[in-house]
Design an enzyme around this catalytic site. Structure first.
Site, PDB file in Angstrom:
ATOM      1  N   ASP A 263       7.653  35.109  44.994  1.00 21.00           N
ATOM      2  CA  ASP A 263       8.312  36.352  44.657  1.00 21.00           C
ATOM      3  C   ASP A 263       9.708  35.963  44.170  1.00 21.00           C
ATOM      4  OD1 ASP A 263       7.976  39.636  46.139  1.00 21.00           O
ATOM      5  OD2 ASP A 263       8.996  38.991  44.306  1.00 21.00           O
TER       6      ASP A 263
HETATM    7  C1  GLC Z   1       9.869  41.974  43.251  1.00 21.96           C
HETATM    8  C2  GLC Z   1       8.561  42.341  43.916  1.00 21.96           C
HETATM    9  C3  GLC Z   1       7.361  41.784  43.217  1.00 21.96           C
HETATM   10  C4  GLC Z   1       7.619  41.811  41.722  1.00 21.96           C
HETATM   11  C5  GLC Z   1       8.709  40.798  41.438  1.00 21.96           C
HETATM   12  C6  GLC Z   1       9.109  40.787  39.972  1.00 21.96           C
HETATM   13  O1  GLC Z   1      10.830  41.621  44.189  1.00 21.96           O
HETATM   14  O2  GLC Z   1       8.449  42.068  45.310  1.00 21.96           O
HETATM   15  O3  GLC Z   1       6.227  42.603  43.574  1.00 21.96           O
HETATM   16  O4  GLC Z   1       6.443  41.484  41.012  1.00 21.96           O
HETATM   17  O5  GLC Z   1       9.853  40.987  42.251  1.00 21.96           O
HETATM   18  O6  GLC Z   1       9.756  41.981  39.653  1.00 21.96           O
END
Ligand code: GLC
Length: 736
Positions: A263
């Protein structure tokens, strides 16, 4: 110079040749030609070039190697629509025409219990991602719904891992049918947003394997998902992005051959991540240095990694393995042979799919009123509805662009009020009043309430459209969030004085209540007083129309709850026997496997609306459970069939649900567990026979001693019904 250009052209020729050959074999996981090509590319790469692939090169891309013709991987959110374009350093690039199909969110998709709609949803999403030049779409979100307060429940699928897994597999296959990679997330046990970046989930192995991992396992083994995203939190002391247990299970038990992506900003180490962590570190570069890593100035899998490997060259094989996984995905999404289908965006077919999912994902919870709205043969004149008062902020609110990373710039979004006006047409006088207004003080607005009561007084019927919203305008990452990323609901009560408004409206007139949101809420007199109640989740760009079609009887509702609605928040096991949200460091999952109906089956008195429940405008019978035999040798599939009949006057769809009980076993097991389901469409009077085949997994439990799945011989009960609390057929079998 000459030598180098010959060398390079040979390389490009070789890529072209193998890619052509490899594109013919789309089994990306076991393709000798691709593996050979990857070997050759790795042999040509310097250590520095290899690490370029292991971390972000911009907000939503990971690095490539220009010298060798290896392009960047391009990613995009989100699970229910391709997110608006972000520039390479995060700013929203509003110059691009980046509107998209805004599909119903995960919770509404799962409420359809229709595997094919899972596929259709993914197919639309993948096609639009291809059209926008993306390689990976960051969805589906499959985290288990453990507490109704979790801000991201709307993005997820269920409290039950089997239903979540089945809907996710269809979705993943749909996405990847476009030559695009799906990204199942967030691996794992990311069941709250409170302190998500550091909370340590303490959970036993059996609970992990029976509740929090199965949907990911299903995605990998049956969905052949190309990528997986690790979660922000820790599990049993280690961050998910470098969690040895999670990666042993992912690689060694499940045989995952694709790429693990962190993430954004969720990587916290170099060596542990190198050895048993993600392949790609995503997220913006952190500022210079961190307390535990003063020379850190970018990514853990960049300079610090190069330094580490130079000092310990034997660890370069871990780098190579990560590069291999990334290149495997690049071949699978046609980064080299450019053979990916074009894709399309905002087509009438895509919007029709959004409508179909919404129509099947809206759940009718109560219908004493006798929906659909309209003149009935035996209706007294004074009961005929002529004026409808539509009340509620959610009747006009648009939700697409909010909620966090899953936001979408919808091509359009039909609100419930627009849908009702469109579908009910001139047959009725439609009047509207908001009744409440979302505000930071979370206050009731007495002027708006008074106006709404007055509008209702002069109507024959109230249609209340309320519930939750993602966040107050401008607060997508701020304090005033409800169904949103990074924040959990602080109360289980509908905000802005809705309870009082709903109680007074339902006292005044016949009322139909439509709830939008990622969860239900604490109820009050309005539940008893409402003639009908529907739960719609966030039904997407066509959701307003679908709600209206159901209220008008153009569509017969067929949604079923993918989670339990309990009478009180405190009854949920995460709040009664487990911990939520934890003590700021740890959250202990003492509720263990007792999540959702697994818990409520033993406490039915605490259930308001059960898992798998949903009404129709017609009725069905489920009977004639037929088994070829009653005793099975261990490992032999158990085959049986069931008859479903539409015993009413309207065509409709029913979801046949199969739960397995293991009354006598060495470990304590839930009363029953969902192990199969099918949705069938039936004309009035029609009967269909639905056949099921259950393999040994349907009867097994995860044995904490042997640390593997175990099928214990003995008696089992096959329970078949149309909700977890309405079993209509049972049969006992014995597995030897
Ligand atoms: C965010 C989310 C994830 C997302 C990523 C990119 O923090 O937790 O689900 O795909 O970052 O935006």
């Amino acid at each position: 110079m000459l030598k180098k250009s010959i060398y390079l052209s040979l390389t490009f020729f070789f890529i072209a040749f193998v890619s052509k050959f490899s594109s013919a074999q789309n089994d990306w996981q076991n393709n000798p030609a691709i593996e050979k090509k990857i070997d050759s590319l790795i042999s040509l790469m310097t250590l520095k070039e290899k690490t370029e692939l292991l971390h972000a090169s911009s907000s939503f891309t990971s690095g490539g190697v220009k010298r060798l013709g290896i392009p960047e991987l391009v990613m995009s959110d989100g699970p229910h629509g391709v997110r608006m374009e972000h520039g390479r350093d995060w700013e929203i690039d509003s110059t691009t025409s980046d509107s998209a199909t805004y599909l119903p969110v995960g919770i509404t998709l799962a409420s359809t219990w229709n595997k094919n709609l899972g596929y259709q949803s993914g197919k639309v999403l993948g096609s639009e991602a291809a059209d926008r030049g993306k390689d990976i779409i960051l969805g589906p979100g499959v985290n288990i719904i453990r507490t109704p307060l979790n801000g991201r429940n709307f993005e997820y699928l269920s409290e039950d891992p089997y239903l979540a897994g089945e809907m996710a597999v269809g979705y993943i296959k749909g996405v990847e049918s476009n030559g695009i990679g799906a990204c199942v997330k967030h691996y794992a046990a990311n069941n709250q947003e409170t302190l998500r970046g550091k909370i340590n989930v303490i959970v036993d192995e059996r609970t992990l394997h029976e509740i929090y991992l199965p949907a990911f396992k299903h995605a990998v083994q049956d969905g052949s998902v190309l990528t997986i995203m690790t979660a922000y939190n820790k599990i049993n002391g280690e961050y998910c992005s470098n969690n040895k247990y999670l990666f042993d299970v992912l690689h060694n038990e499940w045989g995952f051959k694709g790429t693990a992506i962190s993430d954004w900003g969720a990587v916290h180490s170099t060596e542990p991540t190198l050895k048993h962590g993600v392949d790609i570190e995503m997220g913006t570069e952190l500022a210079n240095g961190t307390k535990d890593n003063p020379d850190y100035n970018g990514f853990y899998l960049a300079e610090p990694l190069i330094k580490f490997v130079k000092k310990h060259p034997r660890y370069e094989k871990y780098v190579d393995e990560k590069v291999r996984r990334i290149l495997r995905v690049m071949f699978a999404v046609h980064k080299f042979d450019k053979k990916r289908p074009e894709g399309s965006r905002n087509t009438p077919e895509h919007h029709k799919t959004a409508l179909k999912i919404a129509e099947e994902g809206i759940v009718l919870l109560k219908n004493d009123y006798g929906l659909p709205v309209g003149k009935k043969a035996d209706m007294p004149e004074n009961a005929v509805v002529k004026t409808i008062a539509v009340i509620g902020d959610n009747a006009t609110r648009k939700h697409a662009g909010e909620g966090g990373s899953s936001q979408v710039k919808a091509e359009y979004e039909i609100t419930p009020l627009e849908g009702i006006k469109q579908v009910f047409g001139d047959d009725y006088k439609i009047v509207y009043a908001p009744g409440y207004k979302p505000n930071k003080e979370n206050k009731l607005d007495s002027v708006l309430m008074k106006k709404a009561l007055n509008v209702a007084k002069h109507a024959d019927l109230v249609i209340y459209i309320g519930g939750w919203l993602h966040n107050i305008e401008g607060e997508m990452w701020g304090k005033y969030r409800y169904d949103a990323e990074g924040h959990d609901k602080e109360s289980y009560e509908f905000p802005f004085g809705q309870t009082e408004l709903m109680n007074r409206l339902s006292d005044l007139k016949p009322m139909i209540t439509v709830i939008l949101g990622g969860s239900f809420a604490k109820t009050d007199k309005w539940l008893e007083k409402s003639g009908a109640v529907l739960f719609a989740g966030y039904p997407g760009m066509e959701g307003g129309k679908a709600i209206a079609e159901i209220l008008a009887g153009k569509i017969n509702p067929s949604g079923k709850l993918p989670f339990t609605i309990a009478k009180e928040l405190k009854y949920y096991p995460a709040h009664s026997i487990g911990e939520y949200p934890g003590n700021g460091q740890n959250v202990i999952y003492r509720d263990s496997i007792w999540v959702g109906y697994r818990y409520f089956d033993k406490h039915p008195e605490k259930i308001l609306f059960p898992f798998g429940y949903g009404l129709s405008y017609t009725t069905f019978s489920i009977d004639n459970l037929k088994l070829k035999k009653k005793v099975f040798p261990s490992g032999e599939p158990v085959k049986f069939s069931i008859d479903v009949t539409n015993t009413g006057k309207l065509e409709g769809k029913e979801v046949v649900q199969v739960y397995i009980s293991d009354p006598v076993s060495r470990v304590v097991r839930p009363v029953k567990e969902l192990k199969a389901f099918e949705k069938v469409n039936l004309k009035p009077g029609e009967t269909k026979t639905v056949s099921f085949i259950l393999d040994k997994n349907a009867f097994s439990y995860w044995d904490p001693e042997s640390k593997k799945w175990k099928l214990e011989p003995g008696d089992f009960i096959i329970n078949v019904g149309n909700s977890s609390q309405n079993i209509m057929q049972k049969a006992k079998i014995t597995i030897k």
